[in-house]
Design a protein around this motif. Structure first.
Motif, mmCIF file in Angstrom:
data_model
loop_
_atom_site.group_PDB
_atom_site.id
_atom_site.type_symbol
_atom_site.label_atom_id
_atom_site.label_comp_id
_atom_site.label_asym_id
_atom_site.label_seq_id
_atom_site.Cartn_x
_atom_site.Cartn_y
_atom_site.Cartn_z
ATOM 1 N N LEU A 20 0.828 -1.211 0.000
ATOM 2 C CA LEU A 20 0.000 0.000 0.000
ATOM 3 C C LEU A 20 0.859 1.256 0.000
ATOM 4 O O LEU A 20 0.602 2.193 -0.755
ATOM 5 C CB LEU A 20 -0.938 -0.015 1.215
ATOM 6 N N LEU A 38 -2.944 -5.705 -13.527
ATOM 7 C CA LEU A 38 -3.201 -4.896 -12.344
ATOM 8 C C LEU A 38 -2.434 -3.597 -12.459
ATOM 9 O O LEU A 38 -1.268 -3.596 -12.857
ATOM 10 C CB LEU A 38 -2.755 -5.635 -11.073
ATOM 11 N N THR A 40 -2.018 0.178 -10.097
ATOM 12 C CA THR A 40 -2.406 0.931 -8.909
ATOM 13 C C THR A 40 -2.605 2.384 -9.331
ATOM 14 O O THR A 40 -1.909 2.883 -10.212
ATOM 15 C CB THR A 40 -1.344 0.844 -7.798
ATOM 16 N N SER A 68 -4.793 -13.073 -7.795
ATOM 17 C CA SER A 68 -4.326 -11.961 -6.974
ATOM 18 C C SER A 68 -5.199 -11.846 -5.735
ATOM 19 O O SER A 68 -6.411 -12.038 -5.809
ATOM 20 C CB SER A 68 -4.413 -10.655 -7.772
ATOM 21 N N TRP A 69 -4.570 -11.570 -4.604
ATOM 22 C CA TRP A 69 -5.287 -11.292 -3.353
ATOM 23 C C TRP A 69 -4.959 -9.871 -2.916
ATOM 24 O O TRP A 69 -3.787 -9.473 -2.910
ATOM 25 C CB TRP A 69 -4.843 -12.249 -2.250
ATOM 26 N N VAL A 70 -5.985 -9.109 -2.557
ATOM 27 C CA VAL A 70 -5.825 -7.784 -1.966
ATOM 28 C C VAL A 70 -6.383 -7.859 -0.552
ATOM 29 O O VAL A 70 -7.561 -8.190 -0.371
ATOM 30 C CB VAL A 70 -6.577 -6.701 -2.779
ATOM 31 N N ASP A 97 -2.179 -4.230 0.975
ATOM 32 C CA ASP A 97 -1.153 -4.937 0.208
ATOM 33 C C ASP A 97 -1.816 -5.939 -0.731
ATOM 34 O O ASP A 97 -2.932 -6.384 -0.491
ATOM 35 C CB ASP A 97 -0.195 -5.700 1.128
ATOM 36 N N CYS A 98 -1.089 -6.321 -1.782
ATOM 37 C CA CYS A 98 -1.629 -7.299 -2.718
ATOM 38 C C CYS A 98 -0.537 -8.241 -3.187
ATOM 39 O O CYS A 98 0.628 -7.878 -3.225
ATOM 40 C CB CYS A 98 -2.303 -6.569 -3.866
ATOM 41 N N VAL A 117 -10.320 -10.404 2.365
ATOM 42 C CA VAL A 117 -9.522 -10.188 1.162
ATOM 43 C C VAL A 117 -10.438 -10.141 -0.057
ATOM 44 O O VAL A 117 -11.544 -10.680 -0.034
ATOM 45 C CB VAL A 117 -8.463 -11.298 0.942
ATOM 46 N N TYR A 118 -9.967 -9.477 -1.097
ATOM 47 C CA TYR A 118 -10.556 -9.616 -2.421
ATOM 48 C C TYR A 118 -9.653 -10.575 -3.181
ATOM 49 O O TYR A 118 -8.435 -10.416 -3.179
ATOM 50 C CB TYR A 118 -10.597 -8.288 -3.184
#
Length: 142
Positions: A20, A38, A40, A68-70, A97-98, A117-118
């Motif tokens: 982040l 992805l 940012t 991907s995990w966010v 964080d991802c 998480v997403y």
């Protein structure tokens, strides 16, 4: 941004971790040739874009599911595996964080109650038998 390359095939990018506190302006995180993309964006108030819609593209002959995990809330340990199924990295993800996995394996250990998480994955999803093979877990706490 941490880029994790294979020890087996040193030119092969396996995983990325983006924090982040690293986000400034617009940054493309995933290389453009990967299926999972992805970027940012850290934006100022009243920023806008040209209205648009996305178009269908011809499908790939062969593609791998990428994930991907966010982390929204809580803390997650990511266990990242090399192409030979050995553990190559074990970063801790905090809120914002991802992680991205392009190839190689992964596992997750949730470190706090009510972690949220997403998860993003390339599709379409055609059932677990067409999506993944399972690895020996090894010691995810180590």
């Amino acid at each position: 941004m941490d880029k994790i390359y294979s020890k087996v095939e040193p030119d092969t990018l396996l995983h990325i971790v983006n924090r982040l506190d690293e986000i400034e302006g617009r940054t493309d995180i995933a290389p453009e040739e990967e299926f999972l993309q992805l970027a940012t964006l850290k934006m100022k108030k009243n920023t806008t874009f040209r209205p648009h819609k996305h178009i269908y593209k011809k499908g790939e002959e062969q593609c791998i599911a990428q994930e991907s995990w966010v982390v929204i809330k809580g803390k997650v340990k990511v266990i990242m595996y090399d192409l030979d199924d050995t553990i190559i990295a074990t970063p801790i993800l905090n809120p914002g964080d991802c992680s991205m996995t392009f190839r190689g394996g992964h596992n997750y250990l949730i470190l706090e109650e009510d972690t949220v998480v997403y998860e993003y994955k390339t599709g379409p999803y055609k059932g677990v038998e067409n999506d993944k093979t399972f690895l020996n877990q090894g010691d995810i706490n180590g």
